[in-house]
Design an enzyme around this catalytic site. Structure first.
Site, PDB file in Angstrom:
ATOM      1  N   SER A  13       0.858  -1.198   0.000  1.00 55.84           N
ATOM      2  CA  SER A  13       0.000   0.000   0.000  1.00 55.84           C
ATOM      3  C   SER A  13       0.886   1.237   0.000  1.00 55.84           C
ATOM      4  O   SER A  13       2.019   1.204   0.512  1.00 55.84           O
ATOM      5  CB  SER A  13      -0.898   0.018   1.235  1.00 55.84           C
ATOM      6  OG  SER A  13      -1.577   1.259   1.364  1.00 55.84           O
ATOM      7  N   TYR A  57      -1.451  -0.743  10.232  1.00 56.25           N
ATOM      8  CA  TYR A  57      -1.547  -1.045   8.798  1.00 56.25           C
ATOM      9  C   TYR A  57      -0.317  -0.516   8.051  1.00 56.25           C
ATOM     10  O   TYR A  57       0.261  -1.217   7.211  1.00 56.25           O
ATOM     11  CB  TYR A  57      -2.826  -0.415   8.239  1.00 56.25           C
ATOM     12  CG  TYR A  57      -3.171  -0.830   6.829  1.00 56.25           C
ATOM     13  CD1 TYR A  57      -3.786  -2.055   6.566  1.00 56.25           C
ATOM     14  CD2 TYR A  57      -2.904   0.013   5.757  1.00 56.25           C
ATOM     15  CE1 TYR A  57      -4.119  -2.419   5.268  1.00 56.25           C
ATOM     16  CE2 TYR A  57      -3.226  -0.346   4.465  1.00 56.25           C
ATOM     17  CZ  TYR A  57      -3.840  -1.560   4.223  1.00 56.25           C
ATOM     18  OH  TYR A  57      -4.161  -1.929   2.936  1.00 56.25           O
TER      19      TYR A  57
END
Length: 208
Positions: free
Chosen positions: A100, A113
């Site tokens: 990501s 995350y």
């Protein structure tokens, strides 16, 4: 899922369930695939969860669950892939890790995350160096804001704000991430690409 794949032209589809935060479950998955097809030559590490929260309020379970699935799961899957490749004398193969953009520049409320996805990028480079001796390429894709289950619950105001900092002015589509994965997994032009990450983010990373 199986019917959808067959409708798109797949000749054969076998669905297997696994907990990507559990090493034994991942090993059982690979055993099942090898028993069915004889080998695994392409691995896409796409499983991921979120458990957002500010650092000061983040519970240990929030931190650990995301690390276990989003980072440890990638490690255990890659390890299982390479072990079966060596056992079956497989030369070549491709691993694509879905990371990501927040693994590159962080995001408030997503320390777990961001840390996991940043770890995936480092793991991608390390594994690329280790696995190259057997001709296995390892690369990562860094999606930005994509129309998906992870973004559908975000407020319209927040999404409009994000579009304002994305040079292309819109969210991405799953097909655009899948297209990059297909290229890295199947295209002969990707044979000499390993250890790199590719942003599919509408220019978000260069706008931050």
């Amino acid at each position: 899922m199986r019917d959808e794949c067959l409708a798109l032209g797949a000749k054969d589809v076998v669905c297997m369930k696994a907990d990507m935060a559990d090493m034994d479950s991942i090993q059982a998955l690979f055993t099942g695939v090898v028993e069915t097809y004889g080998k695994v030559d392409i691995l896409v590490n796409n499983a991921g969860i979120t458990a957002d929260g500010l650092v000061m309020r983040m519970k240990p379970k929030q931190w650990q669950s995301v690390i276990d699935t989003n980072l440890s799961g990638v490690f255990y899957s890659s390890q299982a892939f390479f072990k079966q490749a060596c056992k079956n004398k497989l030369v070549g193969g491709r691993i694509i890790n879905i990371a990501s953009v927040v693994g590159q520049f962080g995001n408030p409320g997503q320390a777990n995350y961001s840390a996991a996805k940043g770890g995936v990028l480092a793991l991608t480079m390390s594994n690329a160096k280790e696995f190259a001796a057997r001709g296995v390429t390892v690369n990562a894709i860094c999606p930005g804001f994509i129309n998906s289950d992870m973004t559908k619950d975000l407020s319209e105001d927040y999404l409009e704000k994000m579009k304002g900092v994305i040079p292309l002015g819109r969210l991405g589509n799953p097909e655009e991430v899948a297209g990059m994965a297909r290229f890295l997994a199947l295209d002969g032009a990707a044979d000499y690409i390993t250890g790199h990450h590719f942003n599919v983010d509408g220019g978000l990373a260069i706008g931050c």
